[in-house]
Design an enzyme around this catalytic site. Sequence first.
Site, PDB file in Angstrom:
ATOM      1  N   LYS A   1     -19.497 -43.522   1.412  1.00 13.18           N
ATOM      2  CA  LYS A   1     -20.396 -43.577   2.747  1.00 13.18           C
ATOM      3  C   LYS A   1     -21.641 -43.961   2.030  1.00 13.18           C
ATOM      4  CE  LYS A   1     -17.567 -43.056   6.412  1.00 13.18           C
ATOM      5  NZ  LYS A   1     -16.085 -42.807   6.213  1.00 13.18           N
TER       6      LYS A   1
HETATM    7  C1  LIG Z   1     -14.742 -43.177   6.295  1.00 10.59           C
HETATM    8  C2  LIG Z   1     -13.828 -42.945   5.257  1.00 10.59           C
HETATM    9  C3  LIG Z   1     -12.606 -43.795   5.471  1.00 10.59           C
HETATM   10  C4  LIG Z   1     -12.527 -45.003   5.862  1.00 10.59           C
HETATM   11  O1  LIG Z   1     -13.395 -45.990   5.873  1.00 10.59           O
HETATM   12  P1  LIG Z   1     -13.852 -47.120   6.817  1.00 10.59           P
HETATM   13  O2  LIG Z   1     -14.983 -48.426   6.783  1.00 10.59           O
HETATM   14  O3  LIG Z   1     -13.991 -46.503   8.709  1.00 10.59           O
HETATM   15  O4  LIG Z   1     -12.535 -48.020   6.890  1.00 10.59           O
HETATM   16  C5  LIG Z   1     -12.115 -43.671   4.054  1.00 10.59           C
HETATM   17  N1  LIG Z   1     -12.047 -42.329   3.207  1.00 10.59           N
HETATM   18  C6  LIG Z   1     -12.985 -41.284   3.566  1.00 10.59           C
HETATM   19  C7  LIG Z   1     -13.030 -40.905   2.355  1.00 10.59           C
HETATM   20  C8  LIG Z   1     -14.000 -41.875   4.552  1.00 10.59           C
HETATM   21  O5  LIG Z   1     -15.625 -40.934   4.132  1.00 10.59           O
END
Ligand SMILES: *Cc1c(COP(=O)(O)O)cnc(C)c1O
Length: 478
Positions: free
Chosen positions: A119
């Site tokens: 993210k």
């Molecule tokens: C947010 C997150 C996901 C899921 O990602 P999306 O964009 O919601 O599909 C998977 N793994 C981790 C470690 C995350 O922080």
Amino acid sequence: MRYLSTRGRPDDPRPGFSDILLEGLAPDGGLYLPETYPRADAGVLASWRILLGSGGYPALAHAILSEYIDDVPSDDLRAICERAYNDSVFATADIVPVSELDGGLWLAHLSDGPTAAFKDLAMQLLGQLFEYELARRGQELNILGATSGDTGSAAEYAMLGRHGVRVFMLTPAGRMTPFQQAQMFSLDDPAIVNVAVEGVFDDCQDLVKAVAGDLAFKQRYSLGAVNSINWARLVAQVVYYVAAWLRVSSTDDEVVDFCVPTGNFGNIMAGHVARMMGVPIGRLVLATNENNVLDEFFRTGVYRVRSAAETQATSSPSMDISKASNFERFVFDLLGRDADRVRELFAVQLPAQGFFDLSGTPEFAGLADRFGFVSGSSTHADRLASIAQVWQQDGVLIDPHTADGVQVARRFVRPGVPLVVTETALPVKFAETIVEAVGREPERPERFAGIEDLPRHVVDLPNDAAALKSLIAARVGH
Ligand SMILES: *Cc1c(COP(=O)(O)O)cnc(C)c1O
């Protein structure tokens, strides 16, 4: 480039990028998408390969983002990309390195940012864009959000030091991992306000809704959000698909498959956009954990959201979702961008009956061929086995979410086609599951040494909207 809503009408105004940057949903409840996907033909792909080689990740980001953002002067956008993606923010100047595993798999390392989850790649850009746009408008923004872990910390680290932005982040008291708590609570800055709410994550979310739903209060205190449905976050993520494809392929027409651990459909949606642009991505393999809402759709054509009670707490917690907030964007493309049908599905059928069914439609029948999607799901036992196997075979420790990806990816490897699993977090964030899988603690990168021992900056709050409002009013100070 103008933007339209997945639930829009032909005569609706079509805002530009900067207009939708600070917004969440479109006014009609839909999600924004560009009017068309810019086409990356062979010449463009070749130029991107040269650009990544000469100017690195920020130069590639600038080139791709320029296709979607035409209301920020090009030099300013370049400076924004350079501030977001450099080796004082990320652990490596490559930003997104790749490495090869046994059996035709690769990893695209998306977790070398400040909070060790993918993210950061979107949030860091968002922080720079927010600061830029707020200064241009002479405005301030107070971000109010709730987090169960990764999103909130990525948002705080991205907004830290950005002029005109303050963050109020609600967390369920005592419910995040010690590492996740330390990451957030160790931040010592008056513009970052950590709030520990007596309650669970849903209570935090309800509080945000209650306070942001008071429109007079929202306006008076310039409240905003950093939703996963924000288009700027999505388009930032397109860049790493291109970078990973460039790093794994050796020619401009070499096809590469991707496997993506998925929760809200944000990450894999960016892969879909890259593929729509013409990047030679063959398959998009969608991986879920036990909360398999999306795997079920791609196998059966039925999208059935789950209740909070039906949503399991798993050992890949960032994928524990009951509905996928970005999925509507894909359905819009799947249905030939027919906003009337999307509105009927998401605004009428889903609220009324809790599901919709596309199984008999020609669009669903053609889905895998036209859009490359296949899917699978993973369990706690699968996850542990994948972590142990990659550790034994390749000497690499992967986190539980990435392990869901590796587990599902193995079912879809095609001879001669590299399959890249997007690594979504570092194992240090989820130490308990790593110990369960391989009997040892994950390595802790230098930058996280001793964070649990730092002073904690967090305000305790009862589960009460009035108390949250007074806290915001006191901190914003007018
Ligand atoms: C947010 C997150 C996901 C899921 O990602 P999306 O964009 O919601 O599909 C998977 N793994 C981790 C470690 C995350 O922080």
